[in-house]
Scaffold this active site. Structure first.
Site, mmCIF file in Angstrom:
data_model
loop_
_atom_site.group_PDB
_atom_site.id
_atom_site.type_symbol
_atom_site.label_atom_id
_atom_site.label_comp_id
_atom_site.label_asym_id
_atom_site.label_seq_id
_atom_site.Cartn_x
_atom_site.Cartn_y
_atom_site.Cartn_z
ATOM 1 N N GLU A 167 -2.291 -3.774 12.720
ATOM 2 C CA GLU A 167 -0.931 -2.851 13.674
ATOM 3 C C GLU A 167 -2.146 -3.362 14.628
ATOM 4 O O GLU A 167 -2.890 -3.001 15.395
ATOM 5 C CB GLU A 167 -1.562 -1.460 13.042
ATOM 6 C CG GLU A 167 -0.407 -0.913 13.914
ATOM 7 C CD GLU A 167 -0.077 0.284 13.526
ATOM 8 O OE1 GLU A 167 -0.789 1.274 12.946
ATOM 9 O OE2 GLU A 167 1.041 0.821 13.955
ATOM 10 N N GLU A 209 -6.451 7.360 8.067
ATOM 11 C CA GLU A 209 -5.792 8.297 8.403
ATOM 12 C C GLU A 209 -4.893 8.909 7.113
ATOM 13 O O GLU A 209 -4.528 10.097 8.062
ATOM 14 C CB GLU A 209 -4.305 6.976 9.258
ATOM 15 C CG GLU A 209 -2.890 8.010 9.962
ATOM 16 C CD GLU A 209 -1.826 6.899 9.841
ATOM 17 O OE1 GLU A 209 -2.796 5.317 10.601
ATOM 18 O OE2 GLU A 209 -1.108 6.826 10.199
ATOM 19 N N ARG A 264 3.930 0.188 2.384
ATOM 20 C CA ARG A 264 4.221 -0.535 3.190
ATOM 21 C C ARG A 264 3.945 -2.016 2.484
ATOM 22 O O ARG A 264 3.268 -2.384 1.908
ATOM 23 C CB ARG A 264 3.132 -0.612 4.378
ATOM 24 C CG ARG A 264 3.469 -1.639 5.781
ATOM 25 C CD ARG A 264 3.419 -1.070 6.678
ATOM 26 N NE ARG A 264 1.708 -2.545 6.614
ATOM 27 C CZ ARG A 264 1.487 -3.399 7.354
ATOM 28 N NH1 ARG A 264 2.714 -4.284 7.711
ATOM 29 N NH2 ARG A 264 0.669 -3.945 7.437
ATOM 30 N N ARG A 267 -5.648 5.686 0.976
ATOM 31 C CA ARG A 267 -4.513 4.699 1.449
ATOM 32 C C ARG A 267 -4.970 4.135 -0.029
ATOM 33 O O ARG A 267 -6.106 3.598 -0.035
ATOM 34 C CB ARG A 267 -4.954 3.832 2.191
ATOM 35 C CG ARG A 267 -4.348 4.333 3.666
ATOM 36 C CD ARG A 267 -2.546 3.821 2.990
ATOM 37 N NE ARG A 267 -2.179 4.938 4.705
ATOM 38 C CZ ARG A 267 -1.729 4.957 6.226
ATOM 39 N NH1 ARG A 267 -2.201 3.230 6.545
ATOM 40 N NH2 ARG A 267 -1.391 5.390 7.034
ATOM 41 N N ARG A 281 0.735 -1.560 0.058
ATOM 42 C CA ARG A 281 -0.219 -0.096 0.054
ATOM 43 C C ARG A 281 0.684 1.376 -0.310
ATOM 44 O O ARG A 281 1.876 1.683 0.688
ATOM 45 C CB ARG A 281 -0.832 0.115 1.036
ATOM 46 C CG ARG A 281 -0.085 0.388 2.056
ATOM 47 C CD ARG A 281 0.074 1.731 3.389
ATOM 48 N NE ARG A 281 0.166 1.532 4.331
ATOM 49 C CZ ARG A 281 1.392 2.379 4.961
ATOM 50 N NH1 ARG A 281 2.274 3.470 4.283
ATOM 51 N NH2 ARG A 281 1.918 2.057 6.873
ATOM 52 N N THR A 335 5.746 8.218 9.927
ATOM 53 C CA THR A 335 6.807 6.925 10.012
ATOM 54 C C THR A 335 6.370 6.597 8.301
ATOM 55 O O THR A 335 6.924 5.683 7.487
ATOM 56 C CB THR A 335 6.044 5.502 11.063
ATOM 57 O OG1 THR A 335 4.162 5.659 9.908
ATOM 58 C CG2 THR A 335 5.954 5.756 11.972
ATOM 59 N N CYS A 353 1.789 10.416 9.814
ATOM 60 C CA CYS A 353 2.763 10.129 10.637
ATOM 61 C C CYS A 353 3.369 10.212 10.027
ATOM 62 O O CYS A 353 3.804 9.989 8.877
ATOM 63 C CB CYS A 353 1.339 8.589 10.849
ATOM 64 S SG CYS A 353 3.049 7.618 11.815
ATOM 65 N N ARG A 384 3.999 -7.761 12.298
ATOM 66 C CA ARG A 384 2.695 -7.225 12.994
ATOM 67 C C ARG A 384 2.184 -8.221 13.076
ATOM 68 O O ARG A 384 1.944 -9.640 12.529
ATOM 69 C CB ARG A 384 2.240 -5.964 12.115
ATOM 70 C CG ARG A 384 2.802 -4.794 12.343
ATOM 71 C CD ARG A 384 1.450 -4.062 11.300
ATOM 72 N NE ARG A 384 2.621 -2.525 11.161
ATOM 73 C CZ ARG A 384 2.258 -1.386 10.483
ATOM 74 N NH1 ARG A 384 1.360 -1.563 9.830
ATOM 75 N NH2 ARG A 384 2.211 -0.316 10.256
HETATM 76 N N1 ARG Z 1 0.832 7.068 16.131
HETATM 77 C C1 ARG Z 1 0.821 5.366 16.955
HETATM 78 C C2 ARG Z 1 2.323 4.760 17.660
HETATM 79 O O1 ARG Z 1 2.841 5.919 17.553
HETATM 80 C C3 ARG Z 1 1.156 4.401 15.352
HETATM 81 C C4 ARG Z 1 2.696 4.605 14.618
HETATM 82 C C5 ARG Z 1 2.513 4.168 13.613
HETATM 83 N N2 ARG Z 1 1.553 3.495 12.857
HETATM 84 C C6 ARG Z 1 0.599 4.256 11.739
HETATM 85 N N3 ARG Z 1 -0.261 4.109 11.558
HETATM 86 N N4 ARG Z 1 0.655 5.755 11.224
HETATM 87 O O2 ARG Z 1 2.782 4.280 18.510
#
Ligand code: ARG
Length: 357
Positions: free
Chosen positions: A298, A209, A264, A213, A110, A257, A255, A293
């Site tokens: 997640e 999020e 991913r 996606r 994704r 990440t 986020c 995971r």
């Molecule tokens: N905010 C969550 C944490 O800090 C998720 C972080 C990574 N995952 C995500 N789906 N962005 O644990």
């Protein structure tokens, strides 16, 4: 707001990097959309088990709060303030591995995308979110061939259909507490939905999020097929919907990440023996920058020795490198699993010999 008191067992990158000096420096700043430090760190403060703990409200957050975000980004991706992200989507550069039969159950890749010149989900208004849903679903409805399908708005979707789609790993879950405290679940379920092609091998989530996606998935371990379908779809969608992109950080995501490739690449893999040897399992995943995971996504547990394994880094490496890292690591995991199987076999034969002689 005053400097937060972090619990002593707090392990998030937020706790690690937000010093009181940094807090004082950033606490009165905000972006043009009015997004503040307090909002950026709220999820991490409310969820002390966070791994990261911060979300951006818009592309500008990564500049305005750079002193904090850059530290977190460097810690997670190994990408420093002076680095620049580069993309490579040329499938010919992929050194494809055919996985041994019987281990990889399914493959999913994704990317996250957000719409250019719109606030991210944590700072967006209801009207803007609805506008995105209309524009993107209209664009998706023009896709043809293998990608052709239907958009289903979450608003008005029956609970049964919703549950069926979640169970089959097609739909996102609602009520995620990390997203909740980041303001990403506001006005739920308005503006949220899912597009999928007829075969359910290509999906797009809307306004979870990230605003999009884009997902390609299928049974088995044909990574190249999954990846090429995704790249074709990404390029087609991008001709109609301009995405938020930074010369330094690549694709912008809620986020940190997910910055850069926002990709991913994952497999569901059966590793019953290796999962009894977690130290060895983790040593391999660390070597290849992989994340482990549970099978339901997640923050879930593994079931029956089946794990979701994916690339950990997404920024400062190309899409090809992200997928390659996953494939090389999965190959190493399968090798280790096979060796353990063999050893178990040898040991049980030795036992039998001993008993019969
Ligand atoms: N905010 C969550 C944490 O800090 C998720 C972080 C990574 N995952 C995500 N789906 N962005 O644990």
């Amino acid at each position: 707001m005053t400097y937060p008191e972090f619990p002593p067992n707090c392990t998030s990158l937020l706790c690690k990097h937000l010093s009181s000096e940094l807090f004082e420096m950033l606490k009165n700043k905000s972006t043009a959309n009015g997004f503040t430090l307090e909002q950026a760190i709220n999820s991490g403060l409310e969820n002390s088990d966070s791994e990261i703990g911060v979300y951006a409200g818009d592309a500008e957050s990564y500049d305005i709060f750079a002193e904090l975000f850059d530290k977190i980004i460097e810690d997670y991706h190994g990408f420093s303030h002076n680095d620049r992200h580069h993309s490579n989507l040329n499938f010919n550069d992929l050194k494809v591995k055919d996985f041994d039969e019987g281990y990889v159950l399914s493959t999913r890749i994704r990317v996250g995308r957000n719409v250019k010149n719109m606030p991210l989900g944590s700072a967006i208004s209801k009207a803007q979110r609805n506008e995105i849903e209309t524009k993107v679903s209209t664009a998706l409805n023009t896709l043809e061939g293998e990608l052709e399908g239907e958009y289903h708005s979450l608003l008005g979707m029956s609970k049964e259909i919703q549950e069926r789609l979640i169970e089959a790993h097609f739909l996102f879950k609602d009520g995620d507490r990390f997203l909740e405290h980041a303001g990403l679940n506001r006005d739920w379920p308005h503006g949220r939905g899912i597009y999928h092609n007829h075969d359910k091998t290509f999906l797009v989530w809307l306004n979870e999020e990230d605003q999009l996606r884009i997902i390609s998935m299928q049974q088995g371990g044909e990574v190249l097929e999954v990846f090429s379908r995704l790249v074709i779809a990404m390029k087609q969608i991008e001709t109609q919907i301009p995405f938020a992109y930074s010369e330094r950080l690549g694709y912008i995501s809620s986020c940190p990440t997910n910055l850069g490739t926002a990709m991913r690449a994952s497999v569901h893999i059966k590793l019953p023996n290796l999962s009894q040897n977690m130290e060895q399992f983790k040593a391999i995943t660390q070597k290849y920058f992989l994340q482990i995971r549970g099978v339901d996504g997640e923050h879930t547990q593994s079931k029956e020795g089946i794990f979701d394994i994916s690339n950990y880094r997404r920024l400062g490496i190309t899409e090809i490198e992200a997928v390659q890292e996953m494939m090389d690591g999965v190959t190493a995991l399968i090798e280790a699993e096979k060796n353990l199987e063999l050893m178990k076999h040898v040991e049980s034969n030795l036992d039998n010999d001993y008993l019969t002689h």
